[in-house]
Design a protein around this motif. Structure first.
Motif, PDB file in Angstrom:
ATOM      1  N   ASN A 151      -1.830  -6.425 -10.351  1.00 55.63           N
ATOM      2  CA  ASN A 151      -0.429  -6.027 -10.179  1.00 55.63           C
ATOM      3  C   ASN A 151      -0.008  -6.331  -8.741  1.00 55.63           C
ATOM      4  OD1 ASN A 151      -0.117  -4.256 -12.797  1.00 55.63           O
ATOM      5  ND2 ASN A 151      -2.085  -3.746 -11.871  1.00 55.63           N
ATOM      6  N   ILE A 152       1.209  -6.840  -8.579  1.00 58.68           N
ATOM      7  CA  ILE A 152       1.672  -7.205  -7.231  1.00 58.68           C
ATOM      8  C   ILE A 152       2.870  -6.331  -6.885  1.00 58.68           C
ATOM      9  CG2 ILE A 152       2.277  -9.118  -5.702  1.00 58.68           C
ATOM     10  CD1 ILE A 152      -0.256  -9.755  -7.286  1.00 58.68           C
ATOM     11  N   VAL A 153       2.759  -5.584  -5.789  1.00 56.71           N
ATOM     12  CA  VAL A 153       3.787  -4.591  -5.466  1.00 56.71           C
ATOM     13  C   VAL A 153       4.353  -4.807  -4.059  1.00 56.71           C
ATOM     14  CG1 VAL A 153       2.978  -2.819  -7.070  1.00 56.71           C
ATOM     15  CG2 VAL A 153       1.923  -2.971  -4.824  1.00 56.71           C
ATOM     16  N   PRO A 154       5.319  -5.723  -3.917  1.00 54.61           N
ATOM     17  CA  PRO A 154       5.939  -5.878  -2.602  1.00 54.61           C
ATOM     18  C   PRO A 154       6.621  -4.580  -2.198  1.00 54.61           C
ATOM     19  CG  PRO A 154       7.234  -6.995  -4.305  1.00 54.61           C
ATOM     20  CD  PRO A 154       5.964  -6.538  -4.957  1.00 54.61           C
ATOM     21  N   GLY A 155       6.662  -4.333  -0.918  1.00 57.65           N
ATOM     22  CA  GLY A 155       7.309  -3.098  -0.447  1.00 57.65           C
ATOM     23  C   GLY A 155       6.985  -2.877   1.011  1.00 57.65           C
ATOM     24  N   THR A 156       7.594  -1.871   1.590  1.00 55.57           N
ATOM     25  CA  THR A 156       7.331  -1.634   3.017  1.00 55.57           C
ATOM     26  C   THR A 156       6.014  -0.873   3.176  1.00 55.57           C
ATOM     27  OG1 THR A 156       8.431   0.504   3.068  1.00 55.57           O
ATOM     28  CG2 THR A 156       9.827  -1.430   3.458  1.00 55.57           C
ATOM     29  N   GLY A 157       5.492  -0.944   4.398  1.00 54.14           N
ATOM     30  CA  GLY A 157       4.268  -0.201   4.692  1.00 54.14           C
ATOM     31  C   GLY A 157       4.456   1.296   4.524  1.00 54.14           C
ATOM     32  N   PRO A 158       5.470   1.860   5.194  1.00 51.30           N
ATOM     33  CA  PRO A 158       5.626   3.314   5.141  1.00 51.30           C
ATOM     34  C   PRO A 158       5.948   3.852   3.739  1.00 51.30           C
ATOM     35  CG  PRO A 158       6.790   2.401   7.029  1.00 51.30           C
ATOM     36  CD  PRO A 158       6.321   1.239   6.215  1.00 51.30           C
ATOM     37  N   VAL A 159       6.432   3.005   2.821  1.00 52.98           N
ATOM     38  CA  VAL A 159       6.701   3.492   1.453  1.00 52.98           C
ATOM     39  C   VAL A 159       5.588   3.040   0.502  1.00 52.98           C
ATOM     40  CG1 VAL A 159       8.309   3.450  -0.498  1.00 52.98           C
ATOM     41  CG2 VAL A 159       9.191   3.601   1.839  1.00 52.98           C
ATOM     42  N   ALA A 160       5.550   1.750   0.197  1.00 50.03           N
ATOM     43  CA  ALA A 160       4.583   1.270  -0.811  1.00 50.03           C
ATOM     44  C   ALA A 160       3.145   1.359  -0.290  1.00 50.03           C
ATOM     45  CB  ALA A 160       4.930  -0.165  -1.197  1.00 50.03           C
ATOM     46  N   GLY A 161       2.935   0.974   0.986  1.00 51.27           N
ATOM     47  CA  GLY A 161       1.581   1.009   1.563  1.00 51.27           C
ATOM     48  C   GLY A 161       1.061   2.432   1.607  1.00 51.27           C
ATOM     49  N   GLN A 162       1.899   3.329   2.094  1.00 45.91           N
ATOM     50  CA  GLN A 162       1.476   4.736   2.197  1.00 45.91           C
ATOM     51  C   GLN A 162       1.218   5.333   0.813  1.00 45.91           C
ATOM     52  OE1 GLN A 162       3.263   7.373   5.119  1.00 45.91           O
ATOM     53  NE2 GLN A 162       3.755   8.820   3.508  1.00 45.91           N
ATOM     54  N   ALA A 163       2.081   4.976  -0.162  1.00 49.05           N
ATOM     55  CA  ALA A 163       1.894   5.531  -1.509  1.00 49.05           C
ATOM     56  C   ALA A 163       0.530   5.112  -2.080  1.00 49.05           C
ATOM     57  CB  ALA A 163       3.028   5.064  -2.427  1.00 49.05           C
ATOM     58  N   LEU A 164       0.111   3.886  -1.790  1.00 47.21           N
ATOM     59  CA  LEU A 164      -1.214   3.445  -2.250  1.00 47.21           C
ATOM     60  C   LEU A 164      -2.314   4.191  -1.495  1.00 47.21           C
ATOM     61  CD1 LEU A 164      -0.644  -0.409  -2.594  1.00 47.21           C
ATOM     62  CD2 LEU A 164      -1.306   1.168  -4.438  1.00 47.21           C
ATOM     63  N   GLY A 165      -2.112   4.323  -0.177  1.00 43.77           N
ATOM     64  CA  GLY A 165      -3.119   5.002   0.642  1.00 43.77           C
ATOM     65  C   GLY A 165      -3.333   6.443   0.209  1.00 43.77           C
ATOM     66  N   LEU A 166      -2.254   7.094  -0.210  1.00 47.01           N
ATOM     67  CA  LEU A 166      -2.332   8.523  -0.562  1.00 47.01           C
ATOM     68  C   LEU A 166      -2.582   8.740  -2.056  1.00 47.01           C
ATOM     69  CD1 LEU A 166       0.658   9.963   1.537  1.00 47.01           C
ATOM     70  CD2 LEU A 166      -1.762  10.506   1.846  1.00 47.01           C
ATOM     71  N   HIS A 167      -2.625   7.656  -2.827  1.00 44.78           N
ATOM     72  CA  HIS A 167      -2.673   7.823  -4.289  1.00 44.78           C
ATOM     73  C   HIS A 167      -4.005   8.434  -4.738  1.00 44.78           C
ATOM     74  CE1 HIS A 167      -1.715   7.192  -8.440  1.00 44.78           C
ATOM     75  NE2 HIS A 167      -0.534   6.710  -8.089  1.00 44.78           N
ATOM     76  N   ASN A 168      -3.905   9.425  -5.601  1.00 46.04           N
ATOM     77  CA  ASN A 168      -5.128  10.096  -6.055  1.00 46.04           C
ATOM     78  C   ASN A 168      -5.875   9.323  -7.129  1.00 46.04           C
ATOM     79  OD1 ASN A 168      -5.426  12.465  -4.490  1.00 46.04           O
ATOM     80  ND2 ASN A 168      -3.556  13.246  -5.447  1.00 46.04           N
ATOM     81  N   ASP A 169      -5.261   8.250  -7.660  1.00 47.64           N
ATOM     82  CA  ASP A 169      -5.952   7.501  -8.704  1.00 47.64           C
ATOM     83  C   ASP A 169      -6.368   6.106  -8.235  1.00 47.64           C
ATOM     84  OD1 ASP A 169      -7.114   7.718 -11.150  1.00 47.64           O
ATOM     85  OD2 ASP A 169      -5.419   6.840 -12.235  1.00 47.64           O
ATOM     86  N   VAL A 170      -6.294   5.874  -6.934  1.00 48.86           N
ATOM     87  CA  VAL A 170      -6.831   4.625  -6.369  1.00 48.86           C
ATOM     88  C   VAL A 170      -8.247   4.930  -5.885  1.00 48.86           C
ATOM     89  CG1 VAL A 170      -6.614   3.015  -4.420  1.00 48.86           C
ATOM     90  CG2 VAL A 170      -4.584   3.651  -5.741  1.00 48.86           C
ATOM     91  N   ASP A 171      -9.221   4.128  -6.324  1.00 52.50           N
ATOM     92  CA  ASP A 171     -10.613   4.415  -5.978  1.00 52.50           C
ATOM     93  C   ASP A 171     -11.031   3.782  -4.661  1.00 52.50           C
ATOM     94  OD1 ASP A 171     -11.516   5.778  -8.509  1.00 52.50           O
ATOM     95  OD2 ASP A 171     -10.716   3.909  -9.325  1.00 52.50           O
ATOM     96  N   CYS A 172     -10.369   2.698  -4.308  1.00 57.19           N
ATOM     97  CA  CYS A 172     -10.790   1.949  -3.127  1.00 57.19           C
ATOM     98  C   CYS A 172      -9.574   1.265  -2.511  1.00 57.19           C
ATOM     99  CB  CYS A 172     -11.823   0.903  -3.566  1.00 57.19           C
ATOM    100  SG  CYS A 172     -12.205  -0.329  -2.330  1.00 57.19           S
ATOM    101  N   LEU A 173      -9.467   1.342  -1.203  1.00 60.66           N
ATOM    102  CA  LEU A 173      -8.342   0.723  -0.511  1.00 60.66           C
ATOM    103  C   LEU A 173      -8.911  -0.276   0.486  1.00 60.66           C
ATOM    104  CD1 LEU A 173      -6.157   0.413   1.781  1.00 60.66           C
ATOM    105  CD2 LEU A 173      -5.122   1.336  -0.275  1.00 60.66           C
ATOM    106  N   ALA A 174      -8.628  -1.546   0.249  1.00 61.41           N
ATOM    107  CA  ALA A 174      -9.116  -2.595   1.162  1.00 61.41           C
ATOM    108  C   ALA A 174      -7.936  -3.045   2.013  1.00 61.41           C
ATOM    109  CB  ALA A 174      -9.673  -3.756   0.351  1.00 61.41           C
ATOM    110  N   PHE A 175      -8.075  -2.916   3.307  1.00 58.82           N
ATOM    111  CA  PHE A 175      -6.939  -3.165   4.206  1.00 58.82           C
ATOM    112  C   PHE A 175      -7.280  -4.243   5.223  1.00 58.82           C
ATOM    113  CE2 PHE A 175      -5.104  -2.232   8.426  1.00 58.82           C
ATOM    114  CZ  PHE A 175      -3.762  -2.400   8.132  1.00 58.82           C
TER     115      PHE A 175
END
Ligand code: NAD
Length: 498
Positions: A218-242
C-alpha cells in the motif's frame, strides 16, 4: 540500436507523461482525506501535479488492508517459487518502465536524468530481483538438543511493515525496505516523502501488474507529522523501517514507546569523512572520487563525503585537481543527459544550504570555490559546487549535515590527527581513505567509527553488502541478506519426542 535520448526527447516525453497522484490502498487508487500536496519540479519551481494525501483514517485503512492480507496468508503462505516469480516480475516491470520511472524521479526530485537512468532505476530493479532470489534459498535451523527432543528455529515474517522514506533517492530508498520486507512474506505500507511521491505511487501500480496481491503493498503519500506519525504510533504496525533525518528518527523511537513497542529500524543522517594520505596511489582518481563524493546528487546523499581531510604533502596539488573537477560539474537542466548536477529538491532545502554557506563565511572558513545560487532565471533551485577550507573543526559546516553540494576541506599532518578529526562527529555512516600502504589501510579502517569504509574508492558497493552505520546515524542495515533479519522474527518450536 536506438540512439541515446536527447534533451528534447526527454522534454517531449515529459509533456505526455501520466503523473500518478492518488494513494494506493488495498489495490485501489483512492482519494486521501488530508489536504493535497503540491508536487513541485525543482528544476523550474513549477507545480507538476497535486498529490492526494493521507489523513490518519487513510493510514488506518492501509494498515487494515496490510493486516488482512497478511493474516489471510495470500502472500505469506504463497508457494515460495510463486512469490519469487512475482517479485521477479516486478523487477522486470521496473526495467521495462525504466524511461518513465527515470523521468518521474528527475521531474519530481531534480536529479539528473543520466543518474536516474544509469543508477536509481536499474539499481531498484536489481534489488527486487536479488531479494526475489533469496525467497527459495532460505533455510531454517535445528538446534543441537538431546535425542528425546527436536527443536526448530524458524524465521517468520513480522506482519505489517511500515516504511517511511526520504526524498533524495525516492524509489531506491523505498526499494531497500520494500524488497526484503516483501521477500520475507510481510505486507507493507510505504510512505514516500512529501517532496517525492511519484515513483512510489507508480511502484504500487507495477506491483499490482506483477500480481502481487492487492493490499500487500500500500502506498500512502502524506506529510510527516500526519501520515508518518500515524504509522509510527499505529498499534497494528509490527515494524517501522525509517530512512531520513536523525531528528525524525528519534521521534520514531518515541512513537514506538508510546504505542505498541513496534520494532524500529533507523537509517539517519551522515557527515562522512574522506581522507587523502600523502601516499595516495592515484591522486587523479582520488580527486574524482572526492568530487563525485560530495557533488553527485547535488550533495543530497547520506554518505556524501562532506568532510575532506588531505595530508599536507599533497594538499595543494589535490585541491587544484578538485577545483578543476568541480568546475566541470556546474548545475544544469536535469533533463539534459549531459548534466552532472541538477537542482536542489525545494526552496526550503535551498535556503538551508545557502544559510550554511553564509554561516561558513561568517565563522571564518575560507570560501575557495562556488557558494552562489545560479540559474535563477529558470525558477529552479540550483547551487554551485562549493568548497570551503576550514581552519578549525568547530564550524557548523564541519559538524552538521548540510545535505547540499558543500565540501568542508581541512589539511592535516599525521595519521592520528586525521583519525581524531574523522571520528569527531555525532554521525558514523560512510568514510573513505586513500593510501598505498596496506597496513595503514587496515589500521585506519579498523579505527574509523563508521558502518562503511571505502579504501582507494568512494561510494562503491552493491546490494550484496550491508548499508548502515553507528552513532546517531542509527542502527538499521539495508541491503544484503542481513536486511532480511529486520523483517522477520525467530521462532523456537520445542517438540518432545515419544
Ligand atoms: P526527514 O526526516 O525530514 O523525512 C524523512 C521521512 O520522514 C519523510 O517521509 C517525512 O515525511 C517523514 N517525517 C518527517 N517528519 C516526521 C514526523 N514528525 N513524524 C513522522 N514522520 C515524519 O528527512 P528528509 O529531509 O526527507 O531526508 C533527508 C535525510 O535523510 C538526511 O538526514 C539524510 O542523511 C537522510 N538519509 C539517510 C540515508 C541512510 O541510509 N542513512 C539515506 C538517505 C537519506
Amino acid at each position: 540500436m536506438t540512439p541515446p535520448m536527447t534533451l528534447s526527447d526527454w522534454e517531449n516525453l515529459a509533456r505526455n507523461l501520466r503523473l500518478p497522484n492518488r494513494p494506493l490502498i488495498d489495490g485501489k487508487s483512492v482519494e486521501g482525506r488530508a489536504p493535497a500536496l503540491a508536487a513541485l519540479n525543482p528544476a523550474t519551481g513549477q507545480t507538476l501535479t497535486h498529490i492526494s494525501a493521507c489523513a490518519e483514517e487513510d493510514i488506518d485503512r492501509a494498515v487494515a488492508a496490510a493486516r488482512r492480507t497478511f493474516e489471510s496468508g495470500v502472500w505469506r503462505d504463497m508457494a515460495r517459487a510463486e512469490r519469487k516469480k512475482r517479485l521477479l516480475k516486478l523487477a522486470e516491470l521496473i526495467n521495462t518502465h525504466q524511461n518513465e520511472l527515470a523521468l518521474l524521479e528527475t521531474l519530481d526530485m531534480g536529479k539528473p536524468i543520466g543518474d536516474t537512468l544509469a543508477y536509481d532505476i536499474p539499481e531498484a530493479a536489481r534489488t527486487y530481483a536479488w531479494y526475489a532470489e533469496t525467497i527459495d534459498k532460505q533455510y531454517d535451523e535445528i538446534a543441537p538438543t538431546d535425542s528425546h527432543s527436536l527443536a526448530t528455529i524458524t524465521r517468520e515474517p513480522l506482519g505489517v511493515v511500515a516504511a517511511v522514506v526520504p526524498w533524495n533517492y525516492p524509489l531506491l530508498m523505498a526499494t531497500w525496505k520494500v524488497a526484503p520486507a516483501l521477500a520475507m512474506g510481510n505486507s507493507v505500507v510505504l510512505k514516500p516523502a512529501e517532496q517525492s511521491c511519484l515513483t512510489a505511487l507508480r511502484l504500487g501500480e507495477l506491483a499490482l501488474e506483477a500480481d502481487i496481491p492487492a493490499g500487500v503493498l500500500n502506498i500512502v503519500p502524506g506529510t510527516g507529522p500526519v501520515a508518518g506519525q500515524a504509522l509510527g504510533l499505529h498499534n497494528d504496525v509490527d515494524c517501522l523501517a525509517f530512512t531520513g533525518s536523525t531528528q525524525t528518527g528519534k521521534r520514531f523511537m518515541q512513537y514506538s514507546g508510546q504505542s505498541n513497542l513496534k520494532q524500529v529500524w533507523l537509517e539517519c543522517g551522515g557527515k562522512s569523512p574522506h581522507i587523502i594520505f600523502d601516499d595516495c596511489p592515484d591522486l587523479d582518481r582520488a580527486a574524482l572520487a572526492a568530487a563525485i563524493g560530495i557533488f553527485n546528487n547535488q550533495g543530497e546523499v547520506c554518505i556524501a563525503g562532506s568532510r575532506l581531510y588531505v595530508q599536507a604533502g599533497v594538499y595543494d596539488a589535490f585541491m587544484q585537481k578538485l577545483d578543476a573537477l568541480a568546475q566541470t560539474m556546474q548545475p544544469g537542466n536535469p533533463l539534459d543527459p549531459k548534466t552532472m548536477m541538477g537542482a536542489i529538491v525545494d526552496e526550503r532545502q535551498l535556503d538551508k544550504v545557502l544559510g550554511y554557506i553564509r554561516q561558513g563565511q561568517e565563522q571564518g572558513a575560507h570560501l575557495r570555490l562556488g557558494g552562489e545560487r545560479v540559474r535563477t532565471e529558470t525558477g529552479g533551485y540550483y547551487i554551485q559546487p562549493t568548497i570551503f577550507e576550514c581552519p578549525t573543526q568547530n564550524l557548523g559546516i564541519v559538524r552538521e549535515e548540510i545535505f547540499g553540494p558543500v565540501l568542508a576541506a581541512t589539511r592535516f599532518e599525521t595519521e592520528e590527527q586525521a583519525l581524531g578529526m574523522a571520528n569527531d562527529s555525532t554521525y558514523g555512516l560512510g568514510s573513505g581513505l586513500w593510501t598505498a600502504d596496506l597496513s595503514r589501510a587496515h589500521r585506519v579502517s579498523r579505527k574509523l567509527r563508521a558502518g562503511l569504509v571505502w579504501v582507494n574508492c568512494y561510494f562503491d558497493g552493491d546490494v550484496t553488502v550491508p548499508f548502515g552505520g553507528v552513532k546517531q546515524l542509527g542502527f538499521g542495515r539495508d541491503k544484503s541478506l542481513h536486511a532480511l533479519d529486520k523483517y522477520s522474527a525467530l521462532k523456537t518450536t520445542w517438540i518432545k519426542l515419544a
